[in-house]
Design a protein around this motif. Structure first.
Motif, PDB file in Angstrom:
ATOM      1  N   GLU A   1      -4.691   4.345   3.448  1.00 23.53           N
ATOM      2  CA  GLU A   1      -5.706   4.324   2.395  1.00 23.53           C
ATOM      3  C   GLU A   1      -6.512   5.635   2.378  1.00 23.53           C
ATOM      4  OE1 GLU A   1      -7.870   0.785   3.310  1.00 23.53           O
ATOM      5  OE2 GLU A   1      -6.263  -0.567   2.589  1.00 23.53           O
ATOM      6  N   SER A   2      -6.798   6.176   3.569  1.00 29.03           N
ATOM      7  CA  SER A   2      -7.567   7.418   3.659  1.00 29.03           C
ATOM      8  C   SER A   2      -6.786   8.600   3.078  1.00 29.03           C
ATOM      9  CB  SER A   2      -7.939   7.706   5.116  1.00 29.03           C
ATOM     10  OG  SER A   2      -8.750   6.685   5.652  1.00 29.03           O
TER      11      SER A   2
ATOM     12  N   THR B   1       0.835  -1.203   0.000  1.00 27.18           N
ATOM     13  CA  THR B   1       0.000   0.000   0.000  1.00 27.18           C
ATOM     14  C   THR B   1       0.871   1.254   0.000  1.00 27.18           C
ATOM     15  OG1 THR B   1      -1.738  -1.171   1.212  1.00 27.18           O
ATOM     16  CG2 THR B   1      -1.844   1.237   1.208  1.00 27.18           C
TER      17      THR B   1
ATOM     18  N   LYS C   1      -6.337   8.295  -0.774  1.00 24.56           N
ATOM     19  CA  LYS C   1      -7.585   8.628  -1.463  1.00 24.56           C
ATOM     20  C   LYS C   1      -7.845  10.139  -1.436  1.00 24.56           C
ATOM     21  CE  LYS C   1     -12.544   7.540  -1.424  1.00 24.56           C
ATOM     22  NZ  LYS C   1     -13.616   6.757  -0.744  1.00 24.56           N
TER      23      LYS C   1
ATOM     24  N   LYS D   1      -7.145  13.554  -9.094  1.00 22.55           N
ATOM     25  CA  LYS D   1      -8.008  12.781 -10.001  1.00 22.55           C
ATOM     26  C   LYS D   1      -7.715  13.126 -11.466  1.00 22.55           C
ATOM     27  CE  LYS D   1      -9.897  11.116  -6.344  1.00 22.55           C
ATOM     28  NZ  LYS D   1      -9.549   9.778  -5.884  1.00 22.55           N
TER      29      LYS D   1
ATOM     30  N   GLU E   1      -4.818  12.079  -3.547  1.00 28.14           N
ATOM     31  CA  GLU E   1      -4.559  11.691  -4.939  1.00 28.14           C
ATOM     32  C   GLU E   1      -5.263  12.648  -5.899  1.00 28.14           C
ATOM     33  OE1 GLU E   1      -5.040   7.732  -7.789  1.00 28.14           O
ATOM     34  OE2 GLU E   1      -5.975   7.800  -5.812  1.00 28.14           O
TER      35      GLU E   1
ATOM     36  N   LYS F   1       1.343   7.188  -6.445  1.00 31.78           N
ATOM     37  CA  LYS F   1       0.168   8.009  -6.721  1.00 31.78           C
ATOM     38  C   LYS F   1       0.342   9.450  -6.239  1.00 31.78           C
ATOM     39  CE  LYS F   1      -3.173   4.199  -6.565  1.00 31.78           C
ATOM     40  NZ  LYS F   1      -4.323   3.608  -5.822  1.00 31.78           N
TER      41      LYS F   1
ATOM     42  N   TYR G   1      -8.199  17.290   5.596  1.00 29.61           N
ATOM     43  CA  TYR G   1      -8.740  15.927   5.579  1.00 29.61           C
ATOM     44  C   TYR G   1      -8.993  15.454   7.009  1.00 29.61           C
ATOM     45  CZ  TYR G   1      -5.880  16.696   1.412  1.00 29.61           C
ATOM     46  OH  TYR G   1      -5.288  17.258   0.310  1.00 29.61           O
TER      47      TYR G   1
ATOM     48  N   GLY H   1       0.955   3.917  -2.956  1.00 36.33           N
ATOM     49  CA  GLY H   1       0.573   5.268  -2.568  1.00 36.33           C
ATOM     50  C   GLY H   1       1.654   6.287  -2.872  1.00 36.33           C
TER      51      GLY H   1
END
Length: 345
Positions: free
Chosen positions: A336-337, A208, A340, A345, A343, A215, A316, A212
């Protein structure tokens, strides 16, 4: 033939018959020790599935502070004396566990959507301590086969623990349980005979982080600040406690890090001096939105509205007890939070 002789023949016949029945039963049924699951057909059938979760046989010698310890049988009831180990135990497959919590059980993070499925999978889940303190009476009543303790955390009750059950000690002189959960998870895996499960958790986390980091490469150079939000205070998280994020994801510290307060607590004005590009709010009341948080008041202020992260919509919110906690489940959720949220888009 005399009655005495007839009696002797009858006795010999009964002995031979019992021996034959015993041999037949042993040929048809698995040995209890080999099966490790009682003497029923269902238990024997379940054995291959159980074996797939474990990696070795018992007895086994494991690492323990002060010298190796031999665990004779696979422990069925495991108690955690150290409050720092709760989340590191939850991912393993055990029928029963007793835990000491770092907090009060009421409104605890155990009810979060991240931890509750892990808690619910245990057939028996007992609380044997709260607020970092072990309740020795509750621990004794629970009746563990094995206790996992911290060599410094639980030093004061060492003798009492060892009178209750066998204890394996995490060497807190050589392992920092706050920042090195993979080492602790590996040890717990060895205590339980579940090294493969431990390796899976660590590998998933590393994968992960790697994905990440790729990303979020476009975010390199943009400063990120993590704060812990309480009802009456906000604290800056020190970078060395957040290496899974800063190092793991390649995030950048604010250049004005010298302005970070020594005691961690920060004011809104102090936050405006640091003025990061991205602000991560780790709420410690995340599972109970009715509880107050100091940032609720800050958000009404013009100072707050002038923050770079606020204007760019790069603030966030997440569960700080989990993401800024000590274990694999919470930090996996945190990774993961953040990935997301940040990142592009």
């Amino acid at each position: 033939m005399s009655r005495k002789a007839i009696g002797m023949f009858a006795m010999i016949f009964m002995i031979l018959l019992a021996a034959a029945c015993s041999s037949s039963q042993q040929a048809q049924e698995p040995n209890d020790t080999a099966a490790g699951s009682g003497d029923t057909a269902a238990g024997a059938a379940a054995q291959p599935k159980e074996a797939s979760k474990t990696d070795d046989t018992f007895p086994r010698k494991v690492e323990s502070a002060g010298g190796g310890v031999t665990i004779e049988k696979r422990p069925q009831k495991v108690a955690l004396a150290s409050w720092q180990l709760v989340e590191m135990m939850l991912p393993f497959d055990q029928p029963s566990v007793g835990v000491t919590l770092p907090f009060a059980a009421a409104n605890s993070v155990l009810e979060s959507e991240q931890l509750k499925p892990h808690v619910d999978k245990f057939k028996e889940f007992k609380i044997v301590g709260e607020g970092t303190k072990v309740n020795l009476e509750a621990l004794l009543s629970y009746g563990p086969n094995l206790i996992i303790a911290g060599s410094k955390t639980n030093l004061a009750i060492k003798e009492q623990l060892e009178q209750i059950a066998q204890v394996v000690w995490i060497d807190e002189e050589s392992i920092n349980t706050r920042t090195e959960w993979p080492k602790v998870v590996s040890l717990i895996g060895s205590f339980l005979g579940q090294e493969k499960r431990a390796a899976e958790l660590i590998e998933k986390f590393a994968a992960t982080q790697k994905a990440g980091k790729q990303k979020l490469a476009v975010r390199q150079g943009e400063s990120v600040l993590f704060v812990q939000v309480r009802d009456k205070a906000v604290y800056v998280m020190q970078p060395n406690t957040l290496l899974p994020y800063y190092d793991g994801l390649g995030l950048t510290l604010p250049k004005t890090s010298e302005n970070m307060p020594a005691n961690g607590q920060i004011t809104l004005e102090g936050l405006s001096v640091i003025n990061p590009d991205h602000l991560v709010l780790g709420y410690f009341n995340y599972t109970n939105k009715s509880l107050a948080a100091l940032t609720d008041e800050w958000e009404k202020s013009e100072v707050w509205k002038s923050l770079k992260a606020v204007k760019e919509k790069q603030v966030y919110a997440l569960n700080g007890e989990l993401a800024m906690g000590l274990g694999p489940i919470g930090q996996q959720y945190g990774l993961e939070s953040i990935i997301k949220a940040m990142e592009k888009k």
